[in-house]
Design a protein around this motif. Structure first.
Motif, mmCIF file in Angstrom:
data_model
loop_
_atom_site.group_PDB
_atom_site.id
_atom_site.type_symbol
_atom_site.label_atom_id
_atom_site.label_comp_id
_atom_site.label_asym_id
_atom_site.label_seq_id
_atom_site.Cartn_x
_atom_site.Cartn_y
_atom_site.Cartn_z
ATOM 1 N N CYS A 176 0.838 -1.194 0.000
ATOM 2 C CA CYS A 176 0.000 0.000 0.000
ATOM 3 C C CYS A 176 0.868 1.236 0.000
ATOM 4 O O CYS A 176 2.042 1.208 0.381
ATOM 5 N N GLY A 177 0.285 2.343 -0.423
ATOM 6 C CA GLY A 177 0.998 3.607 -0.414
ATOM 7 C C GLY A 177 0.583 4.507 -1.545
ATOM 8 O O GLY A 177 -0.597 4.645 -1.877
ATOM 9 N N SER A 178 1.592 5.102 -2.184
ATOM 10 C CA SER A 178 1.387 6.051 -3.274
ATOM 11 C C SER A 178 2.660 6.064 -4.105
ATOM 12 O O SER A 178 3.679 5.469 -3.710
ATOM 13 N N PRO A 179 2.647 6.721 -5.257
ATOM 14 C CA PRO A 179 3.877 6.787 -6.052
ATOM 15 C C PRO A 179 5.070 7.367 -5.291
ATOM 16 O O PRO A 179 6.225 7.109 -5.641
ATOM 17 N N GLY A 180 4.803 8.115 -4.228
ATOM 18 C CA GLY A 180 5.902 8.662 -3.437
ATOM 19 C C GLY A 180 6.520 7.695 -2.459
ATOM 20 O O GLY A 180 7.615 7.948 -1.933
ATOM 21 N N GLY A 181 5.860 6.582 -2.159
ATOM 22 C CA GLY A 181 6.399 5.614 -1.212
ATOM 23 C C GLY A 181 5.456 4.452 -0.992
ATOM 24 O O GLY A 181 4.248 4.642 -0.845
ATOM 25 N N TRP A 182 6.033 3.238 -0.983
ATOM 26 C CA TRP A 182 5.245 2.007 -0.842
ATOM 27 C C TRP A 182 5.675 1.240 0.401
ATOM 28 O O TRP A 182 6.831 1.306 0.820
ATOM 29 N N SER A 183 4.745 0.502 0.949
ATOM 30 C CA SER A 183 5.041 -0.376 2.078
ATOM 31 C C SER A 183 5.783 -1.615 1.589
ATOM 32 O O SER A 183 5.850 -1.875 0.381
ATOM 33 N N PRO A 184 6.327 -2.429 2.504
ATOM 34 C CA PRO A 184 6.795 -3.762 2.120
ATOM 35 C C PRO A 184 5.621 -4.615 1.624
ATOM 36 O O PRO A 184 4.447 -4.245 1.757
ATOM 37 N N LEU A 185 5.922 -5.764 1.086
ATOM 38 C CA LEU A 185 4.893 -6.710 0.658
ATOM 39 C C LEU A 185 4.359 -7.483 1.851
ATOM 40 O O LEU A 185 5.120 -7.929 2.709
ATOM 41 N N PHE A 186 3.044 -7.660 1.885
ATOM 42 C CA PHE A 186 2.383 -8.479 2.893
ATOM 43 C C PHE A 186 1.470 -9.477 2.186
ATOM 44 O O PHE A 186 1.208 -9.350 0.983
#
Length: 432
Positions: A109-119
């Motif tokens: 989850c997130g946005s083009p500015g930053g994403w979380s790790p994969l879950f």
């Protein structure tokens, strides 16, 4: 030359400051505090997370085996804690839809500015004829979360389908201008990003009209009740989450008592209809303050407190045949024989108790926090088992007639200190 060196030094310092500001800006749009929650539709799952700057977009990308071929877009709300620093964050909510039953998905989850790790998470199977495994506990804090390590391991092993947290989080969400709440939400991400983390409010969430609790989670019917009460279904079970706190914090409005009561009766009318009971024969409630307990360390088990909760819910639970009720608040584990109005029905302590409409009450408030264990008084006639160990409760709805429960002790390296099976028969309820 000295002037040149000074100019160069200033340029280097300025470049470093710009770099620090740039890194800070990136970090403040990085997703954190990620958790998922169920709706009443097995083809849906909600992802909730926080950033400290507005990202303008809230996106979940998901798919199978790390291939994130699907995308869902949601929205964010600005949340300002009520403390003196007015600590601000943006709570993002995205609902994934059209999910296939009984499959494991990968997401971030997130946005083009930053994403979380994969879950990853697994959707529920279709229909009601399957056996959900849940873990139930209350009263877990940011400090001394005794059960969290073992829960992390068991969640990674795939032992559960959902988590029920029956009130009191972080100790407290609002402390240090809500930074304790941020830390706690990051701590539980290790379990809550993988399993639906279903909650109810406790007294430790009271600050600023329960604002941290209302804003940090996304439970079913969130838009109407702000997570304070709701119901949802899993397998052959209808689960009702309630707020006991509306009876103790009148400054936030007596109308909440009326609103919850009307909603509860309507929900139970529907859940207890012959058609609904045929599909989902089990009705389970979760709330924070218990109607029965035998603790002596605090005033919570004195008549003023227990009678308030008992008076609010007991007759309703009895009328509509609630089978099982989980509570927290007391920092221990206590399981009762089926009770109504301080009466244990049909039998003696050496025989199975049978009564088709008397709920079984279980207190499971010992997952670990900065406060002391609750101390037991004398064992009462309605007590089936008690333990002051840190721990949590495993709940398996085996089928339409059998529920299995185990109490895990963290003090005894994961030993099962209480184990019981609740059985429905045409003559009532019995224990194995």
């Amino acid at each position: 030359m000295a002037q040149l060196n000074l100019t160069m030094a200033c340029s280097v310092v300025w470049a470093i400051m710009l770099s620090v500001v740039s890194v800070k800006a990136i970090l403040e749009i990085q997703p954190e505090q990620i958790h998922i929650s169920s709706t009443n539709d097995i083809t849906e799952m909600v992802v909730t997370w926080s950033t400290f700057n507005n990202t303008n977009t809230s996106v979940v990308q998901f798919g199978f085996h790390g291939n994130l071929s699907y995308s869902a877009v949601g929205s964010s709300t600005k949340f300002v804690d009520g403390g003196p620093e007015k600590h601000t964050q943006y709570i993002h909510r995205v609902k994934m839809t059209s999910l296939k039953p009984n499959l494991t998905y990968t997401y971030h989850c997130g946005s083009p500015g930053g994403w979380s790790p994969l879950f990853t998470f697994r959707t529920f199977p279709e229909g009601t004829k399957w056996s959900p495994h849940l873990v139930v506990y209350g009263d877990m804090g940011n400090e001394n979360p005794q059960s969290l390590g073992r829960l992390q391991e068991e969640v990674q092993q795939g032992m559960y389908d959902a988590i029920l947290h029956v009130g009191d989080f972080a100790y407290d969400f609002d402390f240090d201008n809500a930074r304790v709440g941020d830390s706690f939400m990051n701590q539980i991400e290790s379990v809550a990003a993988y399993l639906p983390y279903m909650t109810c409010p406790g007294n430790h969430e009271e600050a600023y009209n329960f604002s941290n609790y209302k804003n940090r989670f996304t439970m079913p019917n969130y838009e109407k009740t702000q997570n304070l009460w709701y119901s949802w279904n899993i397998g052959p079970t209808h689960i009702i989450s309630l707020s006991t706190e509306v009876y103790f914090f009148f400054n936030y409005g007596l109308h909440q008592i009326k609103n919850q009561l009307e909603w509860l009766i309507a929900d139970l009318e529907e859940a207890n209809s012959p058609e609904a009971r045929k599909q989902r024969p089990w009705i389970i409630t979760v709330g924070h303050r218990p109607p029965y307990c035998s603790d002596t360390l605090t005033r919570q088990c004195e008549l003023l407190y227990s009678e308030t909760v008992r008076g609010a819910f007991e007759d309703i639970f009895y009328k509509y045949g609630v089978d099982l009720s989980f509570w927290g608040h007391e920092h221990n584990y206590e399981r009762f024989w089926p009770l109504y109005n301080y009466t244990v029905h049909n039998g003696s302590t050496s025989e199975p108790y049978t009564n088709p409409t008397s709920p079984v009450h279980i207190i499971t408030g010992s997952a670990g926090c900065r406060e002391a264990h609750s101390r037991f008084g004398p064992m009462r006639y309605y007590d089936a088992f008690r333990s002051s160990d840190y721990g949590y409760t495993r709940l398996q709805i085996i089928n339409d007639t059998h529920i299995n429960m185990q109490q895990v002790s963290d003090d005894q390296d994961g030993k099962i200190v209480d184990k019981v099976t609740l059985v429905k028969t045409k003559h009532g309820m019995r224990w194995n």
